[in-house]
Design an enzyme around this catalytic site. Structure first.
Site, PDB file in Angstrom:
ATOM      1  N   ASP A 229      40.324  44.700  42.380  1.00  7.50           N
ATOM      2  CA  ASP A 229      39.275  44.772  41.364  1.00  7.50           C
ATOM      3  C   ASP A 229      38.562  46.103  41.532  1.00  7.50           C
ATOM      4  OD1 ASP A 229      39.922  42.236  40.536  1.00  7.50           O
ATOM      5  OD2 ASP A 229      38.309  41.256  41.631  1.00  7.50           O
ATOM      6  N   ASP A 384      41.560  33.353  32.298  1.00  7.13           N
ATOM      7  CA  ASP A 384      40.428  32.950  33.150  1.00  7.13           C
ATOM      8  C   ASP A 384      39.916  31.579  32.702  1.00  7.13           C
ATOM      9  OD1 ASP A 384      40.364  35.252  34.736  1.00  7.13           O
ATOM     10  OD2 ASP A 384      39.125  36.332  33.301  1.00  7.13           O
TER      11      ASP A 384
END
Length: 529
Positions: A229, A384
């Protein structure tokens, strides 16, 4: 002179970087005459069969390429380039190939297989070839939905085959001309060795194998993926971070777990099968050429020779320079900078909402645009989802499962709600609707996160992964929740996931990639060592 036949394909930067890593210089073909001039020519193929052939013909490269091969001049084809040697492909009906080899390229039968084939598989050599002089049964990286059948291929051309449901041609060679379905530039040390011998040797030599040919079936390995990330910290530097439930701050500062390029190189050296970068900072107002992640990709692809995926911000936008960029423009720039696959998240949810509302796609979504040009294997959908508990299946119109983990009020059923904006906003779309629609639109892989498990280290959400695997034929990457090596073993054994991804536990060295692979190997699960 070594020339690269760069006709606007996807990630050819990795081929260039691999050649330079081996100490050689390579220049791009600028005109059909360069194909005649080249001492050695590398012909990469990235994208769909039709787009490759259309570009070769439009740029005047097809005929010089045919002549070069007929003259037995050193030429190396990669991936779709091997398929282009044939008369045609089911991927692009009516589009003629180079016609060097007889027959048609066929789509894999997806009855029991995840298609595309994405990952590391072995090869079975049918003759000794100097390109594979040091080959020791290592796995090599494949990513394709279509294959060249063994039947009908002239024996003088057959070099290697691989098994994926059927036995297919994974390499051909005759004289000084060779082509490979796998990507040597993305196959780590084994692939670099193959490239090195093509570059260094004066000629390619082949001879019959001594004794009986090997008949042991090859196996597609389960992939272990390291995820980074990436966002800017308060000082404006790009750092790798990780948070629980997307909270990446610690003591008021963005948590800094390392520099992206250095960390990616570490994972490559430790044996990661792929590297995924997720851009979690909104860079979209920058002019496209100034997007910070492009430089990360360029620098990483110079040092990392396994597949790279980039996600975050892959959608149309207008930059601060006032220029409009389509999703295809954005994706193309990332491919040219070193990405092998593009991950699409929130934009996929919006697209699916529109398809469900209108009853059909409009052909203009990022998924459709990128898939048409670069092939399904280039498009990853990052999902997600989060659990929504219900007391009975009749309480919702969404796809429900009966769970062994009851809700806060003892609810025995739940559905998985898709979210956008980093999991902060839920939408009236369930995970089954999303993945099935995205597959129909042309996506080639699902990166399946789980907000409820993110950062918990309690293991992957096996119920979610099983539900999605039962609904799609494309590969599924399990993500979120890994805390031990055993969790990787569980997800492969109990769900059939094609790959598993982790971030924080790898960053902090709580679990090593080698530890995971040793456990998988000892458990009889195929993995690349």
């Amino acid at each position: 002179m070594i020339y690269l036949l760069d006709y606007g394909a996807g990630n050819v930067r990795s081929v260039r970087n691999a050649v330079q890593r081996l100490g050689e210089e390579i220049v791009a073909v600028r005109s059909p005459a360069d194909i005649e001039l080249a001492d050695k020519l590398i012909f990469p193929g990235v994208g769909s069969f039709g787009s490759v052939m259309h570009r070769l013909i439009a740029d005047g490269y097809a005929e010089p390429l045919r002549r070069r091969i007929a003259e037995n001049r050193p030429t190396l084809g990669i991936c779709v380039a091997l398929q282009a040697f044939f008369e045609g492909s089911e991927e692009s009906p009516g589009v003629p190939g180079l016609g060097i080899l007889p027959g048609m390229v066929r789509r894999f039968d997806d009855g029991q297989l995840a298609v595309p084939q994405i990952g590391w598989n072995g090869i079975r050599l049918h003759k000794h070839c100097s390109l594979f002089a040091d080959y020791q049964s290592e796995n090599l990286y494949f990513v394709h939905s279509y294959h060249a059948p063994v039947q009908g291929l002239p024996e003088e051309w057959l070099l290697a085959t691989t098994d994926y449901g059927v036995e297919f041609v994974s390499a051909v060679c005759r004289g000084n001309v060779a082509a490979m379905q796998f990507h040597p530039e993305k196959s780590g040390a084994a692939g670099l060795g193959i490239l090195k011998r093509f570059l260094m040797d004066d000629r390619i030599s082949c001879r019959p194998l001594p004794g009986q040919p090997v008949t042991t079936p090859t196996r597609l390995a389960k992939r272990i993926i390291a995820c980074l990330d990436v966002r800017s910290n308060d000082q404006g530097d790009l750092v790798v971070t990780k948070g629980d439930q997307y909270d990446v701050r610690e003591a008021g500062q963005v948590r800094n777990l390392g520099k992206p390029v250095e960390l990616a190189r570490r994972y490559f050296e430790e044996g990661a099968d792929e590297i995924t970068f997720l851009n979690i900072t909104a860079f979209r107002d920058f002019p496209l050429a100034d997007q910070p992640m492009l430089e990360i990709l360029r620098r990483t692809s110079e040092q990392v020779f396994v597949p790279l995926t980039i996600g975050g911000g892959i959608r149309e936008f207008t930059g601060s320079d006032g220029v409009f960029y389509s999703a295809l423009d954005v994706a193309s720039e990332y491919f040219r900078s070193g990405a092998d696959k593009i991950s699409i998240g929130s934009d996929a949810v919006t697209t699916v909402e529109q398809v469900l509302a209108n009853g059909r796609p409009n052909g203009k979504s990022a998924i459709e645009q990128i898939s048409r040009v670069y092939g399904a294997q280039a498009v990853v959908i990052s999902v997600d989802p989060r659990r929504v508990y219900v007391t009975s299946p009749q309480q919702t119109n969404h796809a429900v499962i009966e769970t062994v983990f009851p809700g806060p009020h003892g609810e025995r059923y739940c559905w998985y709600q898709c979210t956008v904006k980093g999991g902060r906003e839920g939408r009236d779309v369930d995970v089954v609707q999303l993945v099935r629609t995205c597959e129909q639109l042309g996506a080639g892989e699902i990166l399946l996160n789980c907000i409820d498990r993110d950062g918990t280290k309690n293991g992957f959400d096996l119920e979610l992964i099983r539900q999605v695997k039962q609904q799609v034929k494309i590969p599924v990457i399990a993500s979120s929740g890994a805390g031990t090596a055993t969790h990787f073993q569980e997800v492969f054994e109990q769900t059939g996931a094609d790959a598993a991804l982790a971030a924080g536990i790898f960053h902090r060295r709580e679990v090593g990639i080698g530890e995971v692979k040793n456990l998988l190997r000892d458990s009889g699960i195929a993995c690349r060592q």
